[in-house]
Scaffold this motif. Structure first.
Motif, PDB file in Angstrom:
ATOM      1  N   PHE A 150      -4.214   8.686   0.533  1.00 17.05           N
ATOM      2  CA  PHE A 150      -3.883  10.096   0.460  1.00 17.05           C
ATOM      3  C   PHE A 150      -4.081  10.662   1.861  1.00 17.05           C
ATOM      4  CE2 PHE A 150      -5.756   9.132  -3.817  1.00 17.05           C
ATOM      5  CZ  PHE A 150      -4.568   9.159  -4.529  1.00 17.05           C
ATOM      6  N   LEU A 151      -2.976  10.850   2.585  1.00 12.89           N
ATOM      7  CA  LEU A 151      -3.014  11.277   3.974  1.00 12.89           C
ATOM      8  C   LEU A 151      -2.779  12.787   4.018  1.00 12.89           C
ATOM      9  CD1 LEU A 151      -3.202  10.424   6.963  1.00 12.89           C
ATOM     10  CD2 LEU A 151      -0.729  10.044   6.914  1.00 12.89           C
ATOM     11  N   VAL A 152      -3.864  13.520   4.224  1.00 13.31           N
ATOM     12  CA  VAL A 152      -3.833  14.976   4.103  1.00 13.31           C
ATOM     13  C   VAL A 152      -3.678  15.632   5.469  1.00 13.31           C
ATOM     14  CG1 VAL A 152      -5.120  17.012   3.341  1.00 13.31           C
ATOM     15  CG2 VAL A 152      -5.255  14.882   2.019  1.00 13.31           C
ATOM     16  N   LEU A 202      -8.030   1.049  -5.550  1.00  8.20           N
ATOM     17  CA  LEU A 202      -8.809   1.510  -4.410  1.00  8.20           C
ATOM     18  C   LEU A 202      -7.961   2.482  -3.606  1.00  8.20           C
ATOM     19  CD1 LEU A 202     -11.166   1.462  -2.375  1.00  8.20           C
ATOM     20  CD2 LEU A 202     -10.146  -0.611  -1.389  1.00  8.20           C
ATOM     21  N   ALA A 203      -8.455   3.703  -3.444  1.00 13.04           N
ATOM     22  CA  ALA A 203      -7.729   4.735  -2.716  1.00 13.04           C
ATOM     23  C   ALA A 203      -8.574   5.265  -1.559  1.00 13.04           C
ATOM     24  CB  ALA A 203      -7.344   5.886  -3.652  1.00 13.04           C
ATOM     25  N   VAL A 204      -7.902   5.808  -0.575  1.00 11.08           N
ATOM     26  CA  VAL A 204      -8.565   6.401   0.584  1.00 11.08           C
ATOM     27  C   VAL A 204      -8.023   7.805   0.797  1.00 11.08           C
ATOM     28  CG1 VAL A 204      -8.737   6.329   3.112  1.00 11.08           C
ATOM     29  CG2 VAL A 204      -9.142   4.262   1.770  1.00 11.08           C
ATOM     30  N   LEU A 205      -8.929   8.764   0.962  1.00  7.72           N
ATOM     31  CA  LEU A 205      -8.565  10.109   1.387  1.00  7.72           C
ATOM     32  C   LEU A 205      -8.887  10.226   2.867  1.00  7.72           C
ATOM     33  CD1 LEU A 205      -7.912  13.135   1.181  1.00  7.72           C
ATOM     34  CD2 LEU A 205     -10.255  13.496   0.364  1.00  7.72           C
ATOM     35  N   THR A 206      -7.864  10.438   3.683  1.00  7.29           N
ATOM     36  CA  THR A 206      -8.075  10.573   5.121  1.00  7.29           C
ATOM     37  C   THR A 206      -7.125  11.639   5.653  1.00  7.29           C
ATOM     38  OG1 THR A 206      -8.381   9.317   7.186  1.00  7.29           O
ATOM     39  CG2 THR A 206      -6.459   8.762   5.826  1.00  7.29           C
ATOM     40  N   MET A 223       0.845  -1.191   0.000  1.00  6.93           N
ATOM     41  CA  MET A 223       0.000   0.000   0.000  1.00  6.93           C
ATOM     42  C   MET A 223       0.882   1.243   0.000  1.00  6.93           C
ATOM     43  SD  MET A 223      -2.987   1.105   2.724  1.00  6.93           S
ATOM     44  CE  MET A 223      -1.868   1.650   4.022  1.00  6.93           C
ATOM     45  N   GLN A 224       0.597   2.167  -0.895  1.00  9.15           N
ATOM     46  CA  GLN A 224       1.358   3.407  -0.986  1.00  9.15           C
ATOM     47  C   GLN A 224       0.668   4.494  -0.161  1.00  9.15           C
ATOM     48  OE1 GLN A 224       2.020   4.793  -4.982  1.00  9.15           O
ATOM     49  NE2 GLN A 224       2.949   6.709  -4.334  1.00  9.15           N
ATOM     50  N   ILE A 225       1.441   5.204   0.643  1.00 12.63           N
ATOM     51  CA  ILE A 225       0.906   6.299   1.452  1.00 12.63           C
ATOM     52  C   ILE A 225       1.531   7.599   0.974  1.00 12.63           C
ATOM     53  CG2 ILE A 225       0.674   7.268   3.774  1.00 12.63           C
ATOM     54  CD1 ILE A 225       0.976   4.420   4.875  1.00 12.63           C
ATOM     55  N   SER A 226       0.676   8.534   0.538  1.00 11.73           N
ATOM     56  CA  SER A 226       1.143   9.850   0.100  1.00 11.73           C
ATOM     57  C   SER A 226       0.735  10.873   1.149  1.00 11.73           C
ATOM     58  CB  SER A 226       0.522  10.221  -1.255  1.00 11.73           C
ATOM     59  OG  SER A 226       0.883   9.289  -2.256  1.00 11.73           O
ATOM     60  N   ARG A 227       1.723  11.484   1.808  1.00 11.62           N
ATOM     61  CA  ARG A 227       1.446  12.522   2.803  1.00 11.62           C
ATOM     62  C   ARG A 227       1.351  13.858   2.086  1.00 11.62           C
ATOM     63  NH1 ARG A 227       2.354  11.090   8.229  1.00 11.62           N
ATOM     64  NH2 ARG A 227       3.005   8.907   8.465  1.00 11.62           N
ATOM     65  N   LEU A 228       0.185  14.487   2.191  1.00 13.67           N
ATOM     66  CA  LEU A 228      -0.104  15.662   1.376  1.00 13.67           C
ATOM     67  C   LEU A 228      -0.397  16.886   2.231  1.00 13.67           C
ATOM     68  CD1 LEU A 228      -2.472  13.952  -1.230  1.00 13.67           C
ATOM     69  CD2 LEU A 228       0.011  14.292  -1.379  1.00 13.67           C
ATOM     70  N   HIS A 229      -0.021  18.042   1.704  1.00 16.53           N
ATOM     71  CA  HIS A 229      -0.258  19.320   2.372  1.00 16.53           C
ATOM     72  C   HIS A 229      -0.855  20.299   1.363  1.00 16.53           C
ATOM     73  CE1 HIS A 229       0.730  23.288   4.101  1.00 16.53           C
ATOM     74  NE2 HIS A 229       0.666  22.674   5.268  1.00 16.53           N
ATOM     75  N   TYR A 230      -1.809  21.089   1.829  1.00 16.50           N
ATOM     76  CA  TYR A 230      -2.419  22.104   0.964  1.00 16.50           C
ATOM     77  C   TYR A 230      -1.540  23.346   0.911  1.00 16.50           C
ATOM     78  CZ  TYR A 230      -5.601  25.691  -0.706  1.00 16.50           C
ATOM     79  OH  TYR A 230      -6.169  26.717  -1.417  1.00 16.50           O
ATOM     80  N   PRO A 231      -1.291  23.892  -0.297  1.00 19.89           N
ATOM     81  CA  PRO A 231      -1.699  23.386  -1.608  1.00 19.89           C
ATOM     82  C   PRO A 231      -0.771  22.265  -2.073  1.00 19.89           C
ATOM     83  CG  PRO A 231      -0.474  25.420  -1.868  1.00 19.89           C
ATOM     84  CD  PRO A 231      -0.610  25.207  -0.389  1.00 19.89           C
ATOM     85  N   LEU A 232      -1.301  21.408  -2.919  1.00 15.96           N
ATOM     86  CA  LEU A 232      -0.497  20.302  -3.408  1.00 15.96           C
ATOM     87  C   LEU A 232       0.625  20.808  -4.304  1.00 15.96           C
ATOM     88  CD1 LEU A 232      -3.151  17.591  -4.400  1.00 15.96           C
ATOM     89  CD2 LEU A 232      -1.802  17.767  -2.307  1.00 15.96           C
ATOM     90  N   SER A 233       1.736  20.111  -4.240  1.00 17.72           N
ATOM     91  CA  SER A 233       2.856  20.432  -5.111  1.00 17.72           C
ATOM     92  C   SER A 233       2.466  20.217  -6.567  1.00 17.72           C
ATOM     93  CB  SER A 233       4.047  19.543  -4.758  1.00 17.72           C
ATOM     94  OG  SER A 233       5.020  19.558  -5.771  1.00 17.72           O
TER      95      SER A 233
END
Length: 318
Positions: free
Chosen positions: A95-97, A52-56, A1-11
């Motif tokens: 997608f870990l925001v 299958l992706a999850v936004l959390t 499972m790939q985890i992308s740690r994201l911050h607003y605004p996205l790069s």
């Protein structure tokens, strides 16, 4: 499972090349309601042959809206455990925001453009009461109006237990009342915490009931003070125990709260082990006894009750 740690605004460099079905939610507790959302998204992803992706989110969204007490800042499932549950469920991408004020201040249309479209979503799934910004306008009922056909919107109805919606809030309330049996029904598995075995005052050993002292994260939600039937997972194997969450009031009026577990038929040095505790049944409140002998008599009764639980549920240990 790939985890992308994201911050607003996205790069600008952030890209998702493959199409996805995205399940949205905080998923603290990973209860049956959450599982219904994820299962609907999983079925849709399999039908379409996409990931299958999850936004959390990385912390309680409520932190942005109001001041929270130290108790409210705790979690039913700490982040690493939640990620493990998602992976075990078959999620391909998380997608870990970082849930910040700027992130939640986006309009629904901006949220869709800035995040969901960039996730290459072909369908987005969420529970009927999920919100993605302003709680009055950013509702699932209004969601299709903002999406404007860019992807499909799937809303999952509530999952109930005893004619009431299963929710993380309800589970927290039940844990605060000690009803771990009811909580486990809503989770579909035992409520589980993780901690490390540390040295305590070793009073239990002197009483004939040596205990393993489990030090938990300050952010872990625990059941209320009391005595419980538990199993403890050590090195992948489960052992029966009776756990005390309390302050050792028989011996002190100012003792800090601890989690101490007497493991049945167990005699190993496990200091430093990271263990998982499965909370199975509430037995009684913490009691202040007049003498150590009275405490020992009660512990004998607790041991009998714990053994009786095992007799009724032999599957709980290996």
């Amino acid at each position: 499972m790939q985890i992308s740690r994201l911050h607003y605004p996205l790069s600008d460099a952030f890209k998702v090349s493959h199409p996805t079905v995205v399940a949205m939610g905080f998923f603290d507790g990973f209860h049956k309601g959450h599982q219904a959302v994820l299962q609907r998204a999983k079925d849709e992803a399999q039908k379409r042959g996409v990931q299958l992706a999850v936004l959390t989110y990385d912390h309680h969204p409520a932190i942005v809206y109001r001041k929270m007490s130290s108790h409210e800042k705790r979690y039913l499932t700490l982040l690493d455990y939640k990620m493990q549950l998602l992976e075990d469920f078959g999620v391909d991408q998380v997608f870990l925001v970082n849930y910040s004020y700027e992130f939640q201040s986006q309009t629904p249309a901006q949220f869709i453009d800035n995040f969901l479209k960039r996730f290459n979503a072909v369908a987005v799934v969420a529970g009927f009461d999920h919100t993605y910004g302003n709680k009055k306008t950013a509702t699932m009922k209004n969601f299709p109006n903002y999406v404007k056909g860019a992807f499909d919107v799937i809303t999952v109805p509530s999952v109930n237990a005893k004619d009431k919606k299963i929710s993380s809030t309800r589970i927290r309330i039940e844990l605060d009342s000690g009803d771990v049996s009811g909580v486990n029904q809503m989770l579909g598995r035992p409520f589980q915490t993780e901690g490390v075995i540390v040295h305590g005052e070793e009073r239990g050993r002197l009483l004939g009931y040596p205990t393993a002292n489990v030090e938990h994260s300050e952010y872990q939600w625990l059941p209320k003070i009391g005595i419980y039937v538990v199993t403890v997972e050590i090195g992948g194997k489960r052992y029966l125990g009776m756990a005390s969450i309390g302050k050792n009031v028989t011996f002190s009026d100012s003792h800090p709260m601890t989690v101490e577990i007497n493991l049945m038929n167990f005699d190993r040095n496990i200091y430093g082990e990271v263990v998982k505790v499965n909370w199975l049944k509430y037995l009684r409140d913490e009691i202040k006894f007049t003498t150590p002998e009275e405490l020992i008599e009660q512990l004998d009764k607790d041991k009998q009750a714990t053994g009786d639980y095992l007799s009724d549920h032999p599957e709980i240990i290996d």
